[in-house]
Design a protein around this motif. Structure first.
Motif, PDB file in Angstrom:
ATOM      1  N   GLN A  61       0.847  -1.200   0.000  1.00  0.00           N
ATOM      2  CA  GLN A  61       0.000   0.000   0.000  1.00  0.00           C
ATOM      3  C   GLN A  61       0.882   1.248   0.000  1.00  0.00           C
ATOM      4  O   GLN A  61       1.879   1.301   0.722  1.00  0.00           O
ATOM      5  CB  GLN A  61      -0.915   0.006   1.228  1.00  0.00           C
ATOM      6  CG  GLN A  61      -1.919  -1.133   1.267  1.00  0.00           C
ATOM      7  CD  GLN A  61      -2.875  -1.118   0.090  1.00  0.00           C
ATOM      8  OE1 GLN A  61      -2.618  -1.722  -0.942  1.00  0.00           O
ATOM      9  NE2 GLN A  61      -3.970  -0.409   0.228  1.00  0.00           N
ATOM     10  N   LYS A 116      -5.618   2.304   1.657  1.00  0.00           N
ATOM     11  CA  LYS A 116      -6.336   1.101   2.102  1.00  0.00           C
ATOM     12  C   LYS A 116      -7.071   0.467   0.933  1.00  0.00           C
ATOM     13  O   LYS A 116      -7.550   1.169   0.036  1.00  0.00           O
ATOM     14  CB  LYS A 116      -7.323   1.479   3.201  1.00  0.00           C
ATOM     15  CG  LYS A 116      -6.604   1.738   4.525  1.00  0.00           C
ATOM     16  CD  LYS A 116      -7.521   2.106   5.660  1.00  0.00           C
ATOM     17  CE  LYS A 116      -6.741   2.363   6.942  1.00  0.00           C
ATOM     18  NZ  LYS A 116      -5.419   3.018   6.773  1.00  0.00           N
ATOM     19  N   GLY A 117      -7.165  -0.869   0.939  1.00  0.00           N
ATOM     20  CA  GLY A 117      -7.910  -1.564  -0.104  1.00  0.00           C
ATOM     21  C   GLY A 117      -7.239  -1.441  -1.457  1.00  0.00           C
ATOM     22  O   GLY A 117      -6.038  -1.160  -1.547  1.00  0.00           O
TER      23      GLY A 117
END
Lengths: 412, 412
Positions: A68, A175-176
């Motif tokens: 990330q 995030k994600g």
């Protein structure tokens, strides 16, 4: 809250009027393409270039933790670039001080070091590094560095400390699935993510099973002939990758097909959905190209396997890098043959549903029903079909088809 | 003696009149594409299907020794197919007798077995196998088997004995780069070669360094959780590839760009040569796509790196599987920008020469000067430019451009 859509990359050289652009129109530049960097790949083998690039005042570092990216606080639409002094504790004073031959000789499989990747230079930056190779190369250098705390010892501790400090300062990691960065940042992140992931997945040599070593600015993993951590002579088992060129030493990208299939009458599009999609959300069919198929064959095979539909003519539309984890999406438009349009999900049961959608329905959904896979429908959505956003090549393919192939004839 | 040119594959579904084919013309089917087999990839996980396919009277086996195919004597234009009883000593009575779960449990890293790959079925064959899955699947099965004598023991001895017997019978394995097989055989060989090579290059897991095991009809290499050859419990180190899906478990194909670059005036083609080419032999530029680039970006980067030329608009033409060792050639046509046409070989010194060739010169060379890389010029050659044969996508790209983009507008 739906994410606001990020900018898309501009088509390449739109300003240049050429025979090809007059004949085929503007090039489609999909999200994650359009990198502002010149990779200067031929300089990756010059350790003195990498050394200078690492230490230059214009150099920027993209940090990734568990892949990330470090992003600016609040909107997370921009990467938070760091400077060399921020990461010196992690990568050391000069990881590029020695040439590849020496680095291979001194290989110690018990030493851990943070993965660095040289991403390229931004040539238009002011005050950039000037490096005299065969030509004079100028630009502000960019690197990616993996700060995931792993293994044991100094590097792990330094990563943990830096992450803590950054969080205290209010910056953090995305995030994600990252799909909201601005176009240029997205393209740089795609390169960084795919390269860091490839290095992390290949700490051993698939040919001989022994530990490998990152060289060539992060773009190669060598199988060193010796290892100072091995007792006695330090010599390792022989390995075929050391003789000649083996693709195992180089980064892997998996070609993938994604296709808008039009029925023979030219009125409906074949769309499918998997169980993990939100309700009413459909997309174009897609799948990995297999060894020794053309893209056109891969399109026909996947559509047969997943939906039982037989496809004739296939044309290639545009391509999209897709760093989750290492795909090259090759976008195509195909047309089914008249006696092969019955949907059958029974061959390869990958889809929960597939159906022929009238162009009008797709057109409407492209207006009011697009959103990222994990996001809620947009405010203007009033029910009916939902589709992927503009950042997905699937959206570009469908848009092309339902607008009377506008841009398809152009593009191809 | 120049090889006579083999047949090329027929375009897919040329008989079907469709909107796409009317708009874009016939699809270009390049050599090594156009496989006559349906791979039925979703049946690779059904060991009872593979078992029946292995033993069926209509089943054919392609033998490869050091990746070279067993070919019919004399012209070597056709594969010499063998039957199950010919190779039973090598592969055993039924290597697919057990399901994947059992095979993984019984993994023994000290056992060697010959690599088998299920290639697909020919659906039009008479008397083919009928298999009832979700649907009824019919066809004559095809497998590839690696008979390269390697390791120690029974399998190696059986391979050596079979090769000797075949040679005594007058059949033998192809030599050099195989480019003379008829279209259908060439496509099947491409699948076989790439799959056997991938299995041979990946006996170990790149994620954890432990030996891997071929499953899924040869299309997957699993990292088993235990090994009966390991003393005590047999348990192995944990490995990330066992959780979820990892591309390391699946065959690798490297996307490659190959491009005919037209100058801005639309009069010349950019061609290059490497040192290993025969005198006067040139081709289009080519190179590997890098992680996180679109094909269009990869084309521009490679042309800049190898020839210093700056390219604007890029259109994709067609694709070609290339099993040496594992490439997907993505053929493109691009046009240089007016102020970027000076050739400079100094960035990435890969080419010995690059030059702008007038269309007329290329047109003439396509008529009288084409031949395989290792072959002498054809009898009609009277000097001047030499170019690759029709079986190379480079030839198709050049032909397209110099014939006034005939077929390009069509193809795209």
């Amino acid at each position: 809250m739906p994410h606001p859509q990020p900018s898309l990359p501009a088509p390449a050289h739109p300003e240049v009027d050429s025979m090809l652009s007059r004949k085929f129109g503007r090039e489609v530049a999909n999200y994650f393409s359009g990198s502002p960097l010149n990779r200067l790949g031929f300089l990756r083998s010059e350790h003195s270039f990498l050394s200078q690039a690492l230490n230059h005042p214009t150099t920027s570092f993209l940090l990734c933790n568990e892949l990330q990216p470090l992003v600016q606080s609040k909107e997370a639409k921009r990467i938070q670039w760091l400077k060399f002094h921020d990461i010196k504790d992690i990568v050391g004073d000069d990881p590029f001080a020695k040439d590849e031959e020496t680095v291979l000789k001194e290989f110690d499989s018990e030493k851990t070091s943070a993965q660095l990747v040289f991403l390229g230079v931004e040539e238009n930056a002011k005050g950039g590094l000037e490096y005299q190779g065969k030509n004079l190369y100028k630009g502000a250098p960019f690197f990616a560095v993996d700060v995931t705390p792993k293994g044991e010892g100094k590097v792990k501790d330094a990563c943990t400390a830096l992450i803590k400090k950054l969080e205290e300062q209010g910056t953090g990691f995305g995030k994600g699935r990252i799909m909201e960065l601005e176009a240029g940042d997205a393209a740089i992140y795609a390169e960084a993510r795919q390269m860091l992931d490839w290095n992390a997945r290949n700490p051993f040599c698939a040919q001989c099973g022994q530990p490998t070593l990152s060289v060539n600015g992060g773009f190669k993993r060598a199988c060193p002939p010796q290892d100072v951590a091995t007792p006695a002579s330090g010599a390792r088992k022989p390995c075929a990758t050391r003789k000649g060129v083996s693709n195992l030493s180089f980064p892997r990208t998996d070609p993938t097909v994604i296709m808008a299939i039009v029925n023979h009458a030219g009125t409906h599009l074949l769309l499918g959905r998997s169980k993990r999609f939100p309700p009413a959300w459909y997309s174009t069919l897609a799948g990995f190209a297999e060894p020794a198929e053309s893209i056109e064959e891969a399109v026909r095979r996947e559509v047969y396997e997943e939906a039982g539909v037989l496809v004739g003519r296939v044309v290639i539309h545009s391509t999209q890098p897709w760093p989750y984890p290492a795909n090259l999406m090759i976008g195509a438009i195909g047309q089914s043959v008249p006696d092969g349009e019955t949907i059958d999900l029974g061959n390869d049961p990958e889809l929960e549903d597939a159906r022929w959608c009238p162009f009008d329905e797709v057109r409407e959904a492209l207006k009011i029903g697009v959103s990222g896979l994990g996001d809620p429908a947009p405010p203007e959505y009033r029910g009916g079909l939902r589709l992927p956003p503009e950042t997905a090549i699937a959206n570009q393919l469908m848009t092309s088809v339902v607008n009377g192939f506008v841009g398809v004839e152009a593009k191809m």
